[in-house]
Enzyme design. Sequence first.
Site, mmCIF file in Angstrom:
data_model
loop_
_atom_site.group_PDB
_atom_site.id
_atom_site.type_symbol
_atom_site.label_atom_id
_atom_site.label_comp_id
_atom_site.label_asym_id
_atom_site.label_seq_id
_atom_site.Cartn_x
_atom_site.Cartn_y
_atom_site.Cartn_z
ATOM 1 N N GLU A 142 0.829 -1.216 0.000
ATOM 2 C CA GLU A 142 0.000 0.000 0.000
ATOM 3 C C GLU A 142 0.860 1.262 0.000
ATOM 4 O O GLU A 142 2.059 1.218 0.291
ATOM 5 C CB GLU A 142 -0.928 0.006 1.215
ATOM 6 C CG GLU A 142 -0.175 -0.043 2.531
ATOM 7 C CD GLU A 142 -0.911 0.639 3.665
ATOM 8 O OE1 GLU A 142 -1.322 1.792 3.480
ATOM 9 O OE2 GLU A 142 -1.046 0.016 4.724
ATOM 10 N N LYS B 132 -3.599 -2.047 14.371
ATOM 11 C CA LYS B 132 -2.824 -1.032 15.093
ATOM 12 C C LYS B 132 -3.271 -0.918 16.550
ATOM 13 O O LYS B 132 -4.457 -0.939 16.845
ATOM 14 C CB LYS B 132 -2.922 0.309 14.374
ATOM 15 C CG LYS B 132 -1.996 0.338 13.148
ATOM 16 C CD LYS B 132 -1.977 1.676 12.460
ATOM 17 C CE LYS B 132 -3.205 1.852 11.588
ATOM 18 N NZ LYS B 132 -3.137 1.113 10.332
HETATM 19 N N1 PSU Z 1 -0.130 0.223 8.700
HETATM 20 C C1 PSU Z 1 0.921 0.978 9.134
HETATM 21 N N2 PSU Z 1 0.826 2.334 8.981
HETATM 22 C C2 PSU Z 1 -0.272 2.941 8.380
HETATM 23 C C3 PSU Z 1 -1.360 2.136 7.930
HETATM 24 C C4 PSU Z 1 -1.234 0.786 8.119
HETATM 25 O O1 PSU Z 1 1.912 0.442 9.658
HETATM 26 O O2 PSU Z 1 -0.278 4.168 8.232
HETATM 27 C C5 PSU Z 1 -2.575 2.791 7.256
HETATM 28 C C6 PSU Z 1 -3.246 1.799 6.316
HETATM 29 O O3 PSU Z 1 -3.295 2.382 5.044
HETATM 30 C C7 PSU Z 1 -4.634 1.590 6.870
HETATM 31 C C8 PSU Z 1 -4.892 2.939 7.460
HETATM 32 O O4 PSU Z 1 -5.555 1.225 5.897
HETATM 33 O O5 PSU Z 1 -3.648 3.208 8.127
HETATM 34 C C9 PSU Z 1 -6.112 2.925 8.369
HETATM 35 O O6 PSU Z 1 -6.718 4.179 8.306
HETATM 36 P P1 PSU Z 1 -8.222 4.375 8.867
HETATM 37 O O7 PSU Z 1 -8.137 3.999 10.321
HETATM 38 O O8 PSU Z 1 -8.518 5.853 8.655
HETATM 39 O O9 PSU Z 1 -9.121 3.502 8.074
#
Ligand code: PSU
Length: 305
Positions: A25, A159
């Site tokens: 990604e 996370k």
């Molecule tokens: N994993 C990481 N760092 C990130 C992300 C994932 O180590 O920044 C990103 C991914 O793109 C994931 C996003 O889809 O964070 C989640 O964002 P949200 O909670 O707004 O859906």
Amino acid sequence: MSDLLDLRPDVADALRENRPVVALESTIISHGMPYPTNLEVARRVEEIVRESGAVPATIGLLEGRIKVGLTEEELSLFAQAQDVAKVSTRDLGLVLAAGTKGATTVAATMIASDLAGIRVFVTGGLGGVHRGAEQTYDISADLTELGRRRVAVVCAGAKAILDLPKTLEVLETGGVPVIGYDTQEFPAFYSQTSGLTLSASVETAQQAALAMKSHWELGLQSGLVLANPLPEADALDEDEVEAYIGQALAEADAANVSGKDVTPFLLQRLGELSKGRTLKANIALVENNARLGGNLAVAFANLKA
Ligand code: PSU
Ligand code: MN
């Protein structure tokens, strides 16, 4: 395949010949890590995937096209440009129509991978159900796409800033197998354990590839999660990280940070509060996932051969 996809020639060749490809990604590059660390990590992750015998395909949106396999120049653009939107499912069509730059989240990258026929995708940590979701309804579209895209996502769990038990519940509802790699517990991103027991675990990439094959042979349209704890040497103290998360969440609340800005804000504040240690752990876990994802793509390609 969608007309909107632009496959880099080596990615197109590999897919046509049934050789292993790993999707990566771009949100983690544009919104998850600071420059120039983000660019170094993006390059290193691609290199690790290549070393395992698979072709890396970092995905991003440029000039109205979904680029599957960014060039070296494009990677560097995503790492530095200030005008790159964070693109989740809802944003994909709009950013393509506008022809502007877009970094894909787990959700949007899964959509592109599925369209391209790439079945293995490596990231750091999933988005999920945010703490306090019972008030805010903040639940990442990553979970929605996991429920309806045939892609296996290799990650270090979800996370740690999230509500992990609720995240697992939503994955179960979506019919998404969450498989521990060499662990019975759901890893918590910066730490190896969370106290949450998984229903399945494997010890080899081969076993995970077999699970993917059976899952999709049933006609199921959902993805799978291969949850890979970060190496012990890179793990951070849970209580310490919890303290930083508590502070970062309070700051986000006070500053009225909401919606898609929440995750980038929290990751950046954790990096500052921990004096760079959460960033260092994040890098280690992404690299660790790239190694496993490469092996998984190779094992899955061998099953199809
Ligand atoms: N994993 C990481 N760092 C990130 C992300 C994932 O180590 O920044 C990103 C991914 O793109 C994931 C996003 O889809 O964070 C989640 O964002 P949200 O909670 O707004 O859906
Ligand atoms: Mn959200």
